[in-house]
Design a protein around this motif. Structure first.
Motif, PDB file in Angstrom:
ATOM      1  N   ALA A   1     -18.875 -27.048  14.334  1.00  0.00           N
ATOM      2  CA  ALA A   1     -19.519 -27.137  12.890  1.00  0.00           C
ATOM      3  C   ALA A   1     -20.774 -28.407  13.325  1.00  0.00           C
ATOM      4  O   ALA A   1     -21.923 -28.159  12.862  1.00  0.00           O
TER       5      ALA A   1
ATOM      6  N   GLY B   1     -23.313 -26.816  15.636  1.00  0.00           N
ATOM      7  CA  GLY B   1     -24.112 -25.946  14.728  1.00  0.00           C
ATOM      8  C   GLY B   1     -25.039 -26.860  13.934  1.00  0.00           C
ATOM      9  O   GLY B   1     -26.464 -26.668  13.649  1.00  0.00           O
ATOM     10  N   LEU B   2     -24.622 -27.702  13.352  1.00  0.00           N
ATOM     11  CA  LEU B   2     -25.480 -28.597  12.447  1.00  0.00           C
ATOM     12  C   LEU B   2     -26.659 -29.296  13.180  1.00  0.00           C
ATOM     13  O   LEU B   2     -27.854 -29.336  12.835  1.00  0.00           O
TER      14      LEU B   2
ATOM     15  N   VAL C   1     -28.970 -26.800  13.303  1.00  0.00           N
ATOM     16  CA  VAL C   1     -29.616 -26.601  12.247  1.00  0.00           C
ATOM     17  C   VAL C   1     -30.837 -27.713  11.932  1.00  0.00           C
ATOM     18  O   VAL C   1     -31.995 -27.634  11.705  1.00  0.00           O
TER      19      VAL C   1
ATOM     20  N   SER D   1     -22.810 -32.031   4.172  1.00  0.00           N
ATOM     21  CA  SER D   1     -21.723 -31.251   4.755  1.00  0.00           C
ATOM     22  C   SER D   1     -20.497 -31.863   4.817  1.00  0.00           C
ATOM     23  O   SER D   1     -19.579 -31.002   5.106  1.00  0.00           O
TER      24      SER D   1
ATOM     25  N   LEU E   1     -18.057 -21.854   8.694  1.00  0.00           N
ATOM     26  CA  LEU E   1     -19.119 -22.628   9.322  1.00  0.00           C
ATOM     27  C   LEU E   1     -20.367 -22.004   8.763  1.00  0.00           C
ATOM     28  O   LEU E   1     -21.227 -22.961   8.435  1.00  0.00           O
ATOM     29  N   TRP E   2     -20.686 -20.960   8.489  1.00  0.00           N
ATOM     30  CA  TRP E   2     -22.005 -20.303   7.730  1.00  0.00           C
ATOM     31  C   TRP E   2     -22.493 -21.091   6.672  1.00  0.00           C
ATOM     32  O   TRP E   2     -23.730 -21.483   6.284  1.00  0.00           O
TER      33      TRP E   2
ATOM     34  N   TRP F   1     -23.548 -24.805   7.301  1.00  0.00           N
ATOM     35  CA  TRP F   1     -25.046 -24.695   8.130  1.00  0.00           C
ATOM     36  C   TRP F   1     -26.009 -24.345   6.771  1.00  0.00           C
ATOM     37  O   TRP F   1     -26.952 -24.759   7.243  1.00  0.00           O
TER      38      TRP F   1
ATOM     39  N   PHE G   1     -28.943 -26.391   6.078  1.00  0.00           N
ATOM     40  CA  PHE G   1     -30.668 -26.002   6.190  1.00  0.00           C
ATOM     41  C   PHE G   1     -31.364 -26.146   4.773  1.00  0.00           C
ATOM     42  O   PHE G   1     -32.269 -26.571   5.014  1.00  0.00           O
TER      43      PHE G   1
END
Lengths: 111, 244
Positions: free
Chosen positions: A11, A14-15, A18, B67, B77-78, B81, B85
């Motif tokens: 996570a 991935g952040l 982002v 988050s 996870l999506w 994210w 975003f």
């Protein structure tokens, strides 16, 4: 999935992605890309919506249920912070004021 | 930062010192924000090592704070994210602005540069270079500001992580992160339409809370954005009717 040890690590990685993608978005393509109109419109509301969608449950829910007691310090702390921001527009004061109310209610009154 | 420009190291350029000085003047508020983020990460149950990793790699306070509850709930996870975003969408727009200054740099350098841009960098940079075109000294000025910004953020964030490890969880200081988001939300409330969108998003998020995978966040964003855009279009239609 959340029980797996790699969940927070993936996570976070991935952040970081982002962050890279959003901050470099229009710097990535080789040729200049004009900002599409829908993005400008979404920009006005999407960040606000994401923030409100996170803040309101964090303030008014306990384990998935609306508060059934008025002796919970969070709504008062959030209200104090919001009022401070409304009056002064200062972020530091907002955090300090809200936290002060939270601590007084929690430690002082034992809520 | 040691990329040489005209065979002179970038940090020797006078504009670099200007960048450092001007950012130092505004970085105090940023420090408080970093402190709160540090505390909130540990208090959300992330633990010290992962909090340090998150601070160093993600380097985006509001996205980190938004988050945290999703991570604590084990959201897919999506969803984590996508939410981050959305919170970061302002940077997408800023990146188009940065392109006016740094569009001629090589792609990899543009991307690295983009990663380090924050709200404060953008404000300082635009104040110093209001004409949106490349000029000598812009890159050293940029990196001077980024250096101060990054160091101030990370030092205070680490301090928050250490403090949070000492302060008892019963004090509820993790909520300071939510308070920071309350202020940030306030800064985006500008007119009736934004107030309505925020209220709808908040209510929808509570109403849809029972959805699995923290999809309530995604649903709320979709509903509020759709409603906001609809309000804009209606306002424009009414206005053009009035002009006829």
């Amino acid at each position: 999935m959340a029980d797996l040890p790699w969940y927070p690590i993936v996570a976070i990685l991935g952040l970081a992605g982002v962050t890279l993608l959003s901050r470099s978005f229009f710097l990535i393509p080789e040729r200049e890309v004009p900002i599409p109109g829908w993005l400008k419109e979404a920009l006005r509301y999407a960040p606000l919506a994401a923030l409100a969608a996170v803040v309101v449950p964090e303030t008014f829910l306990t384990q998935g249920h609306l508060l059934d007691t008025w002796r919970d310090p969070r709504p008062y702390a959030a209200l104090a912070g919001a009022l401070w921001y409304w009056r002064s527009r200062g972020m530091l004061g907002t955090i300090l004021c809200g936290t002060a109310v939270l601590l007084v209610l929690k430690l002082g009154l034992g809520w | 930062m040691t990329v040489s420009l005209d065979s002179q190291p970038m940090w020797r350029h006078p504009a670099f010192a200007d960048g450092v000085r001007e950012m130092a003047g505004v970085a105090i508020g940023l420090g408080a924000w970093g402190l709160v983020t540090g505390v909130a990460m540990v208090k959300s149950g992330l633990g010290v090592p992962l909090s340090v990793m998150m601070s160093l790699l993600v380097f985006a306070g509001s996205a980190q704070l938004a988050s945290l509850p999703l991570l604590a709930a084990g959201a897919p996870l999506w969803v984590v994210w996508a939410t981050a975003f959305c919170v970061n969408l302002r940077f997408v727009i800023f990146s188009a602005g940065w392109r006016n200054y740094f569009g001629s740099l090589p792609q990899r350098r543009r991307i690295v540069l983009g990663y380090f841009t924050t709200d404060l960098n953008y404000v300082c940079f635009l104040r110093r270079y209001p004409d949106q075109r490349p000029q000598e000294g812009q890159e050293p000025y940029f990196w001077g500001g980024v250096l101060v910004n990054w160091v101030a953020w990370q030092v205070l964030s680490m301090l928050g992580i250490v403090l949070a490890d000492v302060i008892p969880t019963a004090w509820g200081l993790g909520f300071a992160g939510t308070l920071a988001l309350v202020g940030l939300t306030g800064s985006l409330l500008k007119d009736r339409a934004t107030w309505v969108a925020a209220a709808v998003a908040g209510c929808a998020s509570v109403a849809a809370y029972a959805l699995p995978f923290k999809l309530n966040i995604v649903v709320s964003i979709a509903v509020a954005v759709a409603l906001g855009v609809l309000m804009d279009h209606q306002a424009r239609a009414l206005k053009s009717q009035g002009e006829v």
